[in-house]
Scaffold this motif. Sequence first.
Motif, PDB file in Angstrom:
ATOM      1  N   PHE A  44     -39.387 -51.431 -39.542  1.00  0.00           N
ATOM      2  CA  PHE A  44     -39.896 -52.161 -38.379  1.00  0.00           C
ATOM      3  C   PHE A  44     -38.815 -52.891 -37.592  1.00  0.00           C
ATOM      4  O   PHE A  44     -38.987 -53.139 -36.390  1.00  0.00           O
ATOM      5  N   HIS A  50     -40.656 -48.734 -31.466  1.00  0.00           N
ATOM      6  CA  HIS A  50     -42.019 -49.232 -31.285  1.00  0.00           C
ATOM      7  C   HIS A  50     -41.984 -50.502 -30.466  1.00  0.00           C
ATOM      8  O   HIS A  50     -40.968 -51.199 -30.415  1.00  0.00           O
ATOM      9  N   VAL A  79     -44.558 -57.875 -41.823  1.00  0.00           N
ATOM     10  CA  VAL A  79     -43.614 -57.249 -40.891  1.00  0.00           C
ATOM     11  C   VAL A  79     -44.227 -57.088 -39.505  1.00  0.00           C
ATOM     12  O   VAL A  79     -43.515 -57.174 -38.499  1.00  0.00           O
ATOM     13  N   LEU A  80     -45.545 -56.874 -39.436  1.00  0.00           N
ATOM     14  CA  LEU A  80     -46.190 -56.801 -38.119  1.00  0.00           C
ATOM     15  C   LEU A  80     -46.084 -58.144 -37.400  1.00  0.00           C
ATOM     16  O   LEU A  80     -45.712 -58.206 -36.224  1.00  0.00           O
ATOM     17  N   SER A  83     -42.518 -59.050 -36.389  1.00  0.00           N
ATOM     18  CA  SER A  83     -41.967 -58.235 -35.296  1.00  0.00           C
ATOM     19  C   SER A  83     -42.767 -58.369 -34.004  1.00  0.00           C
ATOM     20  O   SER A  83     -42.517 -57.658 -33.033  1.00  0.00           O
ATOM     21  N   TYR A  85     -46.398 -58.461 -33.375  1.00  0.00           N
ATOM     22  CA  TYR A  85     -47.690 -57.856 -33.084  1.00  0.00           C
ATOM     23  C   TYR A  85     -48.821 -58.879 -33.009  1.00  0.00           C
ATOM     24  O   TYR A  85     -49.815 -58.669 -32.315  1.00  0.00           O
ATOM     25  N   GLY A 113     -51.013 -52.938 -34.228  1.00  0.00           N
ATOM     26  CA  GLY A 113     -50.100 -52.361 -35.199  1.00  0.00           C
ATOM     27  C   GLY A 113     -50.780 -51.503 -36.240  1.00  0.00           C
ATOM     28  O   GLY A 113     -50.121 -50.716 -36.923  1.00  0.00           O
TER      29      GLY A 113
END
Length: 282
Positions: A44, A50, A79-80, A83, A85, A113
């Motif tokens: 990620f 993305h 991680v979503l 990063s 989301y 995500g």
Amino acid sequence: MSNIQELNNIASQVRRDIIRMVTAAQSGHPGGSLSSTDIMTALFFSEMKHSPASWCRTGKDNDMFFLSAGHMSPVFYSVLARSGYFPVKELADFRVFGKRLQGHPCVESGLPGVYEASGSLGQGLSVAAGAAIGKKLDKENNYVYVLMGDGESEEGQVWEAAMFAAHNRLDNLIAITDWNGQQIDGTVESVLGVGDLQAKWKAFGWDVIVADGHNMEAILGAFKQAKEMGAKDNKPVMILMKTNMGKGVDFMEGTCEWHGKAPKPELAEKALAQLQETLGDY
């Protein structure tokens, strides 16, 4: 992002998130989440193309990620959030009834995500293969990634999907196995040994890479090699990432005991003392 130290710093914070989430909920699966943290961080924050801003469930013009081993939702949610989301503070809602961060990722609430619900093991590779062939039909040049477990590889549907992907030459599909040798009832070998996974995936028509799943340089190198091999051989690629269940917390490492058990607060403090806070706790 490609700086190895930066990625390791993020991974440390993700591990803290995992411990805090399952402890607050007194429910969840820390073991596999911790063993796959370095892989997910590399994906990620370095590997995947993305954008949270342009995300939609069609995956158009983005690389796509599917979590097949859905019980490892704590690492996925971390991680979503980290990063971009959804707000990091929402991690406090893990497994709270009526909130978006349920024990297994779901799509009813439209959580950014998450492309597909994951719960019953063995289904993720099928969904990822479908997404990969869809991108081929739409002439998109993006990749589809899927993370699986080695215990999950005992499921028959995995191997049906493997045949489908090889038959359709899905060189835009990169599968990853969190190869930690543990599952909920014991070692993979003692429950239903999967044998030589490297030989099996090759026999099913895939290119195969074996890498150290706790070494950022090795992980990034494996992803680079996967793209090169897939393009050259016109095949899907399986990366078998050698990992340690519960990585980062000494009393959780190398055992199935913490596959699906949350630590009590006093034990959680011992775990957090081993993990550096690098991005700030939620």
